[in-house]
Each structure stands twice: as structure tokens, then as C-alpha cells.
Design a protein around this motif. Sequence first.
Motif, mmCIF file in Angstrom:
data_model
loop_
_atom_site.group_PDB
_atom_site.id
_atom_site.type_symbol
_atom_site.label_atom_id
_atom_site.label_comp_id
_atom_site.label_asym_id
_atom_site.label_seq_id
_atom_site.Cartn_x
_atom_site.Cartn_y
_atom_site.Cartn_z
ATOM 1 N N LEU A 1 35.314 26.924 45.165
ATOM 2 C CA LEU A 1 36.262 27.904 44.618
ATOM 3 C C LEU A 1 35.619 28.825 43.582
ATOM 4 C CD1 LEU A 1 39.235 25.485 44.231
ATOM 5 C CD2 LEU A 1 39.415 27.664 45.405
ATOM 6 N N GLY A 2 34.385 28.546 43.215
ATOM 7 C CA GLY A 2 33.721 29.369 42.205
ATOM 8 C C GLY A 2 34.107 28.991 40.789
ATOM 9 N N LEU A 3 34.751 27.829 40.612
ATOM 10 C CA LEU A 3 35.138 27.407 39.255
ATOM 11 C C LEU A 3 33.976 26.724 38.542
ATOM 12 C CD1 LEU A 3 38.692 25.958 40.012
ATOM 13 C CD2 LEU A 3 38.151 28.114 38.874
ATOM 14 N N ARG B 1 34.411 37.477 44.422
ATOM 15 C CA ARG B 1 35.764 37.740 43.929
ATOM 16 C C ARG B 1 36.700 38.240 45.034
ATOM 17 N NH1 ARG B 1 38.261 41.918 40.998
ATOM 18 N NH2 ARG B 1 36.420 43.193 41.285
ATOM 19 N N ARG C 1 38.071 35.575 47.182
ATOM 20 C CA ARG C 1 39.108 34.724 46.582
ATOM 21 C C ARG C 1 40.514 35.251 46.883
ATOM 22 N NH1 ARG C 1 35.611 34.016 41.827
ATOM 23 N NH2 ARG C 1 36.974 35.297 40.559
ATOM 24 N N ALA C 2 40.619 36.546 47.234
ATOM 25 C CA ALA C 2 41.922 37.117 47.589
ATOM 26 C C ALA C 2 42.402 36.558 48.925
ATOM 27 C CB ALA C 2 41.812 38.638 47.666
ATOM 28 N N LEU D 1 48.279 38.951 40.553
ATOM 29 C CA LEU D 1 46.836 38.708 40.494
ATOM 30 C C LEU D 1 46.204 38.790 41.886
ATOM 31 C CD1 LEU D 1 46.555 35.812 37.890
ATOM 32 C CD2 LEU D 1 46.210 38.239 37.516
ATOM 33 N N TYR D 2 47.013 38.599 42.911
ATOM 34 C CA TYR D 2 46.518 38.750 44.287
ATOM 35 C C TYR D 2 46.632 40.207 44.743
ATOM 36 C CZ TYR D 2 45.973 33.813 45.664
ATOM 37 O OH TYR D 2 45.547 32.513 45.809
ATOM 38 N N GLY D 3 47.128 41.072 43.845
ATOM 39 C CA GLY D 3 47.251 42.482 44.211
ATOM 40 C C GLY D 3 48.572 42.807 44.904
#
Lengths: 278, 309
Positions: free
Chosen positions: B56-58, B76, B79-80, B107-109
Motif C-alpha cells: 500500500l506504500g505505507l 500515488r 492508489r486511486a 480524497l479519491y477525487g
Amino acid sequence: MRNLITIAHLTLHEAVRRRVLTAALIVGTAFLALFGVGMHFMLRELNKSHDLTLIERRVMLNALTLAGLFAASRLIVITAVLLPVDTLSGEIGSGVIQTLAAKPVRRSEIVLGKWIGHWLVLLVYFVLIVGGVLAVARALGHFTPPHIERGLPLLMLEATVLLSVAIAGGTRLSTITNGMTAFGLYGFAFIGNWIEQIGTFTDNVAARNVGTVSSLIMPSESLWNLAAYQMQPTIMRELTATPFSPVAVPSVAIVWWSVGYIVVALWLGLRVFRRRAL
Amino acid sequence: MAAGAMTAAIETKGLRKQFGEKVAVEDLSLTVPRGEVFGFLGPNGAGKTTSLKMLLGLVEATAGSATVLGAPLGDRATRARMGFLPEHFRFQDWLTGRELLRFHGRLYGLGGAALEARADELLTRVDLLDAAHRAVKTYSKGMMQRIGLAQALLAKPELVFLDEPTSGLDPLGRLLVRDIIHELKADGTTVFLNSHLLGEVEATCDRVVFVKAGRAVHELLLSGDVAGLDVDLRTGPLDDGARAALAELGAVQPGLDGTMRMRVAALDVLPEIARRLVARGVALYEMKAARKSLEAWFLEVMGEEQRPG
């Protein structure tokens, strides 16, 4: 940019919903009421003394108003640290941040969005408290200190320095360590300032240098001194008759130093947070 | 079709994570094809959550390489197209359920009427529409997990990570999650499921990988051909030759009164057992095959020395 606004908006929303602003309003009103009562009795004494010149009367009023602003700035600094002290460390600890950081959001947007949101809440609090002190002085003493347009931004800058330190610290430190560090730095600057003032007064160069270095490590107290210096008439500055008339007047360069300080603190915070395991 | 649609949903090669001296993930290499419901199994401390966080890139990997939906880790824009439900989902509890979905949707646009419609759809799906106006702090543990699941699905993701999605849920809640996973699969969504509840995994996953000490140690297909069977047999007396003939087909555990249990690889071994016994003149009274439970697999793969985590 859109994410920045969304996160700042959530922070503002949080301040309203968690009654942070309500608490600030209640405490602020109590503080202003106390200041008003104090000013009322002081003015009653002042008005009885018919032998006071107009200048002496203005100096007394100025000192009283600066005392109010001094207390207000302490309250604002405390708020600037407490408001964001657990915003990052708390969310990292509870795991809330994982849901946020797994979204298509830059980590810098999380930090800066929170900074903007908290800064706006702080600004509201600042306007309320400082505006209240000035309104009380105006209403009861028919007095406004000189050059508030220079002094007030300096007070807000002082609070912004501490807000930025607390936000940047939260990217790495636990809530308690972060709070202790921010207040520790503030206390450090407070003591450093007194060493500098006394050093200057007694012509002790070493003591004065210690104070100068401490104000570079944490410029908050120098910003207060510069603000207080701006908001008093020349005669009061020269007499240095009140605790609000600094003997060692900070250079205007402290303003640029503080702006740089905020930028560097946030940059370091962003750098740490970008690579932090969440 | 999205870029990189032909690549695997997840592909890792020698992924490693070390926190100081402590190695959380030793060497993780796995491939998850698109559209698969993938189970990631292992005892506590095996490095499951750290692996998931790297994907997840965390958490940054110390070594190795990986792609998720064809993009490098932490991308990034990718992640969407992903959703994530953390273990013990928590969020600002002063928000109402609907506000929580609105915030995450932004946040997801997403925004406007499309976001409202999606929030309504998901609130209905997780059975929280009537609680949507309530602050999340008044939610039960199960409701919290369900609103967390809804936020993970907001952007109609191509890949969903679910970390212990049924923890804290009652049987009805578990069924609901199971149904949602089946729907996701039907829509072609890849699901990466971390779970301790082996029954849940068995009911939903196409394939599982067992992780031990930060390594993928065993892979098991749960859909399609049955992998691994337990066969209970009741026979007449066996001579050494008959025993040896059976042992060639799978592990034999003798029981009482002429019973025994065999572990065999697949269904087509069963007629061969019968043929060999009959050829040696051994009477066969009973033969019953059952799929080897995931729990049995788990214990076998993890080994006897495994202690509760």
C-alpha cells in the motif's frame, strides 16, 4: 491542492465539532472579563489622580493594555502547541493515518493541510483574544496602543512558530514528547530573553550573547519583545519603566529568521513524514 | 482499459522489510493475478500486515521489488484504483457515517452528486443507511468495520486490501462481508485478504499463500481442482506389501480396529487405493474422502513447533 483543502477543511470541522472553538470562546470570554474588571479598577484609581499628566496617563494605559496582550499571547502560544500536538502522532498511534495515507494523497498534503487548518483555527482564536483585549482597552480607557498593525502580526508570527514546531515534531515524536519539546523550547527562549535583558542592562556581553543564541534557537520571546516595543510610545521605550519595554530590542532580522524557522521546521517534518513507516 | 491491465494485480520479488535489527519480512515473492480473491495466511508476527503495508506504500521496503496494478510501490495515481480496510478500522469518530464517506470520497477525487449517490449505494450495501446521520463514535465495533469497508470501496477499486475484515463482526456481519467479496469477484475486482479466520478464507478465497517468518512457504488452490484430501479407510488386516503399496499413494496414519487415515493429493488417487487393496486380497469395508481443511493445512505448513502468537 484539492487534497490540501479537503484535509484543512476536516481540521477546521474537527475544531468546531470537538468543541475546541467553544472551549476557546468560553476561556477567552472569562479571560477578557477578568481583564476588563482589572482594567476598570485600575482606571478608577487612575482617574482619581488629578496630578497625572496626559503623557503619564497614556503610559499607564499602554502598560495595562500591553499586560493584557502579554497574557493573551501566552494563552495563544499554549493553544498553538496544544491544538496540533497530537494531530499527527495521535493519528499515527491509533492507525487513523493509515486509511488517509493509503489514499491518492501526498504525505506532504496531509502535513500541510493540517498546518493550514490549525493555523486558521489559531487565527480565529487570536482575533478573538487579542481583538477582545484591544476592544476592552478601547471601551474602558478610550485607548489603543500605537502601531498595532506592526505588533499584532508579530504576535501571530510567534504563535505560528510554535504551531509549526508542534506539527513538525508530531511527524516523529510521541504526543507527550512533542508537547514537552515545544514547551521546553518556549521556556528556553523565555529564560534566554531574561538573561539577554539583564546582560544588556548590566553591560555583560557574555550574558547578552547567551540570550541572542537562545533567541536563534527559539525566536518566540524575541518576537514578543519586538511586538511590545512596536506597540508603545518612544517615551515608554526610553524609560524602560515597565516589564514590557525591552532593554535589548531584537533586530527586525528576527522576523526573517522566524519565517525561515517555520519553513525549515515544516520542511524537516515533511522529510521525516515522507519516509515514515505508518 | 487501464494501463498495465494485462499485468498481474500484484507481483513481488524478494520483498524485504527490516526495522533496525528486526526482520519483519524476510523475502516475499508472490504473484496475484487480476480478478483473484487471494488469501494471505500466517500466524501472528509472520509479517502479513507489514507486507500489506508495503504493497500500500505505507511502509518502504528495505530490499526487493514489486508492482501493484502494474505500477511501482507507493505510486500515488495507482492508489486511486485501490481500496484498503485496515485491521480495526478507526477514523475521526465525531464524523457521521455519511460525512466519513464524503471526506474519503473527496480524497479519491469524487464529488457532487456522483459522490452522494456512491455514498448512498455503499451505505445501503453495508446496511448502515439508517445510521448514516449518526456520529461514528456511537457505532458498534461491527458497524465501524462495515463503514470502513464502505470507504474502501468508494472509488470502485480494481484491487481491494482487506486486513481482518470480519474481526469484530457477528455471524450476520460476516455473511455480509462474504457476500460483498463474492460480488467484488464477480465484478472482476482483485481482493487481497488478510485473515486469521480460516473458515472465512475457505469460503471466499480462490487461492491462499501461507507466510511464515516473512516468507511465502506454501501455496494452495482452493477453487477448481480440490487440493489435498483426507481419506478414512476401514479394511481387513494389511500385510507389509499392502502397507507399502498404500504408502506410495500418500501418508498413512493407522487407527484402531482396522481403520486408517490417508492424506492424498487428489481425487483420482481414490480408485487406485481401492485397486491396490483388492489386488492384494485385502477386504475394503469403507472408504470416505473429505477435503483437507484449511486448518489442517495451516497446522501442517506451519509445523509442530509453531506457538500461539
